[in-house]
Design an enzyme around this catalytic site. Structure first.
Site, PDB file in Angstrom:
ATOM      1  N   ASP A   4      -1.282  -0.556   6.794  1.00 61.10           N
ATOM      2  CA  ASP A   4      -1.403   0.188   8.100  1.00 61.10           C
ATOM      3  C   ASP A   4      -2.246   0.276   8.868  1.00 61.10           C
ATOM      4  OD1 ASP A   4      -2.340   1.809   6.044  1.00 61.10           O
ATOM      5  OD2 ASP A   4      -0.432   2.695   5.889  1.00 61.10           O
ATOM      6  N   ASN A   7       5.653  13.234   0.269  1.00 59.33           N
ATOM      7  CA  ASN A   7       7.188  13.006   0.894  1.00 59.33           C
ATOM      8  C   ASN A   7       7.846  11.372   0.453  1.00 59.33           C
ATOM      9  OD1 ASN A   7       5.632  11.498   2.625  1.00 59.33           O
ATOM     10  ND2 ASN A   7       6.464  12.184   4.189  1.00 59.33           N
ATOM     11  N   HIS A  64       6.634   7.948   1.120  1.00 61.45           N
ATOM     12  CA  HIS A  64       6.218   7.569   1.951  1.00 61.45           C
ATOM     13  C   HIS A  64       4.878   6.270   1.115  1.00 61.45           C
ATOM     14  CE1 HIS A  64       2.358   9.985   4.192  1.00 61.45           C
ATOM     15  NE2 HIS A  64       1.756   8.583   3.107  1.00 61.45           N
ATOM     16  N   GLU A 100       7.944   6.743   5.846  1.00 63.27           N
ATOM     17  CA  GLU A 100       7.704   7.702   6.333  1.00 63.27           C
ATOM     18  C   GLU A 100       9.530   7.738   5.459  1.00 63.27           C
ATOM     19  OE1 GLU A 100       5.773  10.051   6.373  1.00 63.27           O
ATOM     20  OE2 GLU A 100       4.486   9.835   7.308  1.00 63.27           O
TER      21      GLU A 100
HETATM   22  C1  F6R Z   1      -2.515   4.523   3.273  1.00 61.61           C
HETATM   23  C2  F6R Z   1      -1.599   4.330   3.450  1.00 61.61           C
HETATM   24  C3  F6R Z   1      -0.996   6.375   2.578  1.00 61.61           C
HETATM   25  C4  F6R Z   1      -1.140   6.390   1.408  1.00 61.61           C
HETATM   26  C5  F6R Z   1      -1.183   7.777   1.471  1.00 61.61           C
HETATM   27  C6  F6R Z   1      -2.005   8.680  -0.036  1.00 61.61           C
HETATM   28  O1  F6R Z   1      -3.216   3.087   4.299  1.00 61.61           O
HETATM   29  O2  F6R Z   1      -0.748   3.627   3.470  1.00 61.61           O
HETATM   30  O3  F6R Z   1       0.285   5.469   2.092  1.00 61.61           O
HETATM   31  O4  F6R Z   1      -1.498   5.488   0.401  1.00 61.61           O
HETATM   32  O5  F6R Z   1      -0.266   8.514   2.408  1.00 61.61           O
HETATM   33  O6  F6R Z   1      -2.840   9.051   0.484  1.00 61.61           O
HETATM   34  P1  F6R Z   1      -4.119   9.241  -0.381  1.00 61.61           P
HETATM   35  O7  F6R Z   1      -4.597   8.383  -0.799  1.00 61.61           O
HETATM   36  O8  F6R Z   1      -4.953   9.973   0.857  1.00 61.61           O
HETATM   37  O9  F6R Z   1      -3.186  10.685  -0.959  1.00 61.61           O
END
Ligand code: F6R
Length: 241
Positions: A66, A134, A136, A141
């Protein structure tokens, strides 16, 4: 589903081992990569292993999950910048074989071209995921259809709040992102999901022990034939099975 529970240092080492085995077996493997705090330990281990000559990415290809809409790759909060800083400049990967969705030129019409690019490269061999509080994965989401390909998403308040620690203020956190879809992720031949910290305990329980539901995007992984969860003790603390 395989579940590995250990310290955050050890899960980084164990996950790195999976990359070593894959690249020894298939040097031109296609890697699906993630950003965020969670993979930093893994990326540090991979960087050290590469410097020590224990692993090579010279023939590998990568596709990131992403990118924020509105940030170009030179912006220090863009995911392209993150990847260059935390992994690509420390390993021997050919930078032209690294792909991060484009935060400037991407729109709803051309987003799924990213899936075609992945397909042309042979499909993802190993997809790395973190998880949002959440549930994701990528920026998919809760409520994202399981059939989704790469698309533009409006970020939820929860995700923007979680990510504001990297920006000066909440107003600077982008409102939209481009993200590989759930179906794009499920196409990968193997998947690794890493989670660290107590704030991930509930979503990890929902993901592994709850029903498979679009309300918990990561729960779809229960249906994947080859997925390994690398969890630290805090993230695993609500698991009962
Ligand atoms: C990042 C991504 C997100 C993160 C998620 C957890 O490329 O796709 O889904 O993996 O938000 O983020 P952290 O590791 O910062 O807790």
């Amino acid at each position: 589903m395989k579940v590995v529970i250990d310290t955050s240092e050890n899960i980084a080492r164990l996950a790195a081992q999976q990359y070593k085995e894959l690249l020894a077996d298939k040097p031109d493997a296609v890697l699906g990569l993630a950003t965020g705090s969670t993979p930093l330990g893994l990326y540090a281990v991979l960087s050290n292993m590469c410097k020590a000559g224990e692993i090579s990415f010279a023939k590998a290809h990568s596709f990131n999950l992403d990118e924020y809409i509105g940030l170009d790759g030179n912006h220090d909060q863009s995911y392209r910048y993150f990847m260059n800083e935390n992994l690509f400049r420390n390993i021997d990967i050919n930078i032209s074989e690294t792909h991060v969705p484009d935060g400037i030129s991407s729109n709803q019409q051309n987003a799924a071209d990213y899936d075609k690019l992945i397909e042309e490269a042979g499909g993802i061999d190993l997809q790395l995921l973190g998880i949002g509080v959440n549930g994701h994965i990528g920026f998919n989401e809760p409520g994202t259809p399981f059939g989704s390909l790469t698309h533009i998403v409006e970020l939820t308040d929860s995700t923007r709040q979680a990510n504001k620690r990297f920006f000066q203020s909440i107003d600077e956190v982008p409102t939209h992102a481009i993200s590989m879809g759930i179906k794009s992720v499920m196409h990968a031949r193997s998947v690794i999901l890493m989670a660290i910290g107590e704030n991930k305990a509930q979503c990890i329980k929902d993901t592994l022990e709850g029903p498979v539901t679009e309300q918990v995007p990561a729960s779809v992984l229960q249906l994947h034939p080859d997925v390994t969860f690398y969890l630290d003790h805090d993230a695993a603390k609500l698991l009962t099975k």
